[in-house]
Every structure is written in structure tokens, then in C-alpha cells.
Design a protein around this motif. Sequence first.
Motif, PDB file in Angstrom:
ATOM      1  N   SER A 133      36.730  80.576  18.784  1.00 58.45           N
ATOM      2  CA  SER A 133      36.983  79.498  17.832  1.00 58.45           C
ATOM      3  C   SER A 133      35.698  78.694  17.683  1.00 58.45           C
ATOM      4  O   SER A 133      34.820  78.732  18.550  1.00 58.45           O
ATOM      5  N   ILE A 134      35.595  77.971  16.580  1.00 57.08           N
ATOM      6  CA  ILE A 134      34.396  77.199  16.282  1.00 57.08           C
ATOM      7  C   ILE A 134      34.799  75.760  16.017  1.00 57.08           C
ATOM      8  O   ILE A 134      35.755  75.489  15.289  1.00 57.08           O
ATOM      9  N   SER A 135      34.077  74.829  16.637  1.00 59.18           N
ATOM     10  CA  SER A 135      34.354  73.409  16.466  1.00 59.18           C
ATOM     11  C   SER A 135      33.050  72.663  16.256  1.00 59.18           C
ATOM     12  O   SER A 135      32.001  73.062  16.781  1.00 59.18           O
TER      13      SER A 135
ATOM     14  N   GLY B 116      40.054  69.359  21.047  1.00 58.93           N
ATOM     15  CA  GLY B 116      40.407  70.769  21.162  1.00 58.93           C
ATOM     16  C   GLY B 116      39.218  71.671  20.891  1.00 58.93           C
ATOM     17  O   GLY B 116      38.059  71.235  20.864  1.00 58.93           O
ATOM     18  N   ASP B 117      39.516  72.946  20.667  1.00 60.07           N
ATOM     19  CA  ASP B 117      38.462  73.950  20.495  1.00 60.07           C
ATOM     20  C   ASP B 117      38.364  74.493  19.080  1.00 60.07           C
ATOM     21  O   ASP B 117      37.595  75.429  18.837  1.00 60.07           O
TER      22      ASP B 117
ATOM     23  N   ASP C 213      30.602  77.783  24.670  1.00 64.21           N
ATOM     24  CA  ASP C 213      31.602  77.331  25.639  1.00 64.21           C
ATOM     25  C   ASP C 213      32.322  78.586  26.133  1.00 64.21           C
ATOM     26  O   ASP C 213      33.177  79.131  25.445  1.00 64.21           O
ATOM     27  N   LEU C 214      31.985  79.041  27.335  1.00 62.41           N
ATOM     28  CA  LEU C 214      32.275  80.406  27.761  1.00 62.41           C
ATOM     29  C   LEU C 214      33.343  80.479  28.852  1.00 62.41           C
ATOM     30  O   LEU C 214      33.383  79.663  29.770  1.00 62.41           O
TER      31      LEU C 214
ATOM     32  N   TYR D 134      34.386  80.957  23.466  1.00 64.73           N
ATOM     33  CA  TYR D 134      34.711  82.377  23.578  1.00 64.73           C
ATOM     34  C   TYR D 134      35.436  82.641  24.881  1.00 64.73           C
ATOM     35  O   TYR D 134      35.007  82.208  25.949  1.00 64.73           O
ATOM     36  N   GLU D 135      36.546  83.389  24.781  1.00 66.89           N
ATOM     37  CA  GLU D 135      37.325  83.790  25.943  1.00 66.89           C
ATOM     38  C   GLU D 135      37.549  85.299  25.864  1.00 66.89           C
ATOM     39  O   GLU D 135      38.090  85.792  24.878  1.00 66.89           O
TER      40      GLU D 135
END
Length: 393
Positions: free
Chosen positions: A88-90, A99-100, A159-160, A129-130
Amino acid sequence: MLSQPLKACLLLSMLMLAACRPAAPGPDSLMVETEEVESAADGGAVSMAPVDAEAIQEQDVAVPVPEPEPVEEALDWTPIQMQEGRFSISCELDYAAAGDGEPMDVLDHDSLTAAMGPCAERGVMRLRYEGRLTGEFTDLIERVIAVADELHIDKRVLDLDSAGGQVEDSMEAGDLIAESGWAIWVREGSLCHSSCVFILSAGDSRLITGRVGIHRIIRMSSTATTRRELNAELRTVYDRVKAYLERNGAAVAVADMMMVVPNRNLRLLTSDELQRYGLDGVNPAQDDLDRLRLMRKCGEDFVRRRDSFVRAFDTRCKVPGTDLEELSACGLDLRSNYGFPDEACPAESPLSEFDLAADFVFAPGGDTARGEADEVPPDAEPRPDTTSGDASG
């Protein structure tokens, strides 16, 4: 029969030898934190690249691995459906409050442009990224970089949360990250295991409050039938890993540690080890490059204050049990004592990505969008009554 004087002399010699021996290590001095994993192949550090075993020299000499030459190729924008991970992109860095962002599962130019477009005005974005690190992740990084360049988004945060994946894909993605200006986060509740440390080593800066672990690389495509053949293949892979770590500012000792940890276990790295091996904080290789650039652009005093801030941040803010939001807030409070954000170089100031994300505006004379800032000498100690704000600054 020995005489009494001779017996006394021998006894004294034995006592002196015993005193010279080092003390036996305590029960905790050799202990390191490890944990078992269900299946190393599901995440882990999996090597699939071909290795020519016949070409490997049998003598124990490291094979020099040249740094890969950049290849200019047109980016293929064929849409990709993500299978191995989600992202996701924030435009917000305050993940606890904002949130993300909306989850995405298709990689194409229009979708990425629509998601990143709102971030262009501030010039900062966060990619969450997850999942596993495979060729899909490399494609994701390559395409996000391309769109960020088009939109002139210079501040980029990855954000990993990953248990690892393909070694070669991770290093390819890491080289892309190293050349395009990323901060890497591993926040509380997230992890970065196995080949994920290659991504970690590539960031310009790293903020870590989650768990980082390493273990032995698995050769899934190996044709070896003996331990000697397998070790010969692995030596070639580890030579590539060491060359990668070296060019990205991390200690090659990380690769040596990986060799001795069974792939069914994880060797969890402590905060001290993360800093010692160049996996936390400011990237040493990037720091050398930035120092020359900042000296020319912002002056010697800026660099001196920046160095002082980094040392203070490492000692005062990186407290065990601190989450990433508290860590960021501590740094944002602390940096004002060193004259940051700098009036002449606000974008180069430490943690400037938080300023952009919060629409922070530095005005001449020390005024900010949030009120009049107190003037504090650059080398002053933090005030005891200072309170931390949220992660958005």
C-alpha cells in the motif's frame, strides 16, 4: 623424594599459571537469542541463481565479484498481479493515526500514479510492503521508483515486514534502493528476517523497532551430491553476498554469521549488533557520500551539528522497547537542540521527511508553521521538561 623448598617452588609455579588463565565465560556470555522457524523455504534466504561448480577453484581463495554495471533498459509496464506479497502507498508517516493507505495488488503505471499523485505536493511517500521478497518485489521497487521520479517525490520510506525470500532478487532490489534514496523502517510488530537484511543494508537510513534475524542460505536449485560440492556452490553465493554488503556499507561479517546458523533457526540480532554491522541508523557508505555533498552545499557547521545529532539520537532515543513512533518523536524533539531543521538546508536536515509529511514550513528568523521556536544552542543538552509529539512532528 622432593625436598620441601622444591615442593614449595613447584606449588608456587602452578598457582601463578592458574592465575594467568582467562576466567571461564559466564553462563550468559555465550548465549544469543534464536528461534525456530516452521519452514525456512517459505521465507528465509533462498538462492536459485545457477552456479558453475566446475569453474570454482578448489583452493580456499575468495573469488572476486565485480560490481554490476548499470544497464539502461526501457521499463516494461505490463500489469503484474501480486502473488507473493501485498503493498500500500501512503503520503502520511504517522501510521498509527493515518494507517497504511489502501491495499493494492496490481502493478501498473496508472494505479501507481493515482496512488502516489497526492504525495507529489509534499514530496514524501511511504511504501508499506508485507510478504516474501521475490522478483515481484523487485518489480514493485523498480516501478515505484520510476513513478516517484516522474512526480519528483524525493523522500521515500519503505515500511517493511518480511520473513525473507530469494537472495538474488533481494540483492537486485537492494541495489535499486541504494541508488534512489530510501529510508527503511522495520516497525514494532514487523520483522525483517534472512534475505530481508539485504534490503535493510541498502537504505540511506534505517529505523528499527521490530525484529531482525539471519540464518544460513538455502541452495534450492543445487545439483550437489556431497557436502564438498554444496559448500563450493555456497562459497560462490556468499562471495556475491559479501560483495553486495560491502558496496552497500554493511559489514561482511553478517555473511559469515549467516553461514553458521542452521536454516531452521534464526539468529536474532541485538540493537548493538545492528549498529555494529551497519544495519541500523545512517548508512555508513551513504554517509561518506553525503558528507562531501553537504559540506559543499550546507557548510562545515551543518555537518558538525548533523554528526552530533546522530550520536545523540543513537544514545538517547534508541531505548529497548521503544516503538517507531516514539523513536521518531524523540528524534524530532532532540534535533531542535542542534539547530534543525536548518534554515538554509531544511530538506537535508535529519528526519526532514517528517517535516514534509506534516506540512512543516521553516520560516526565516526561527518561525514555524506551529509557532515560535525557542532558540537553543547547537550543543545544548535536551531540556528535561521537553515533551514528545506524535510521529508526524
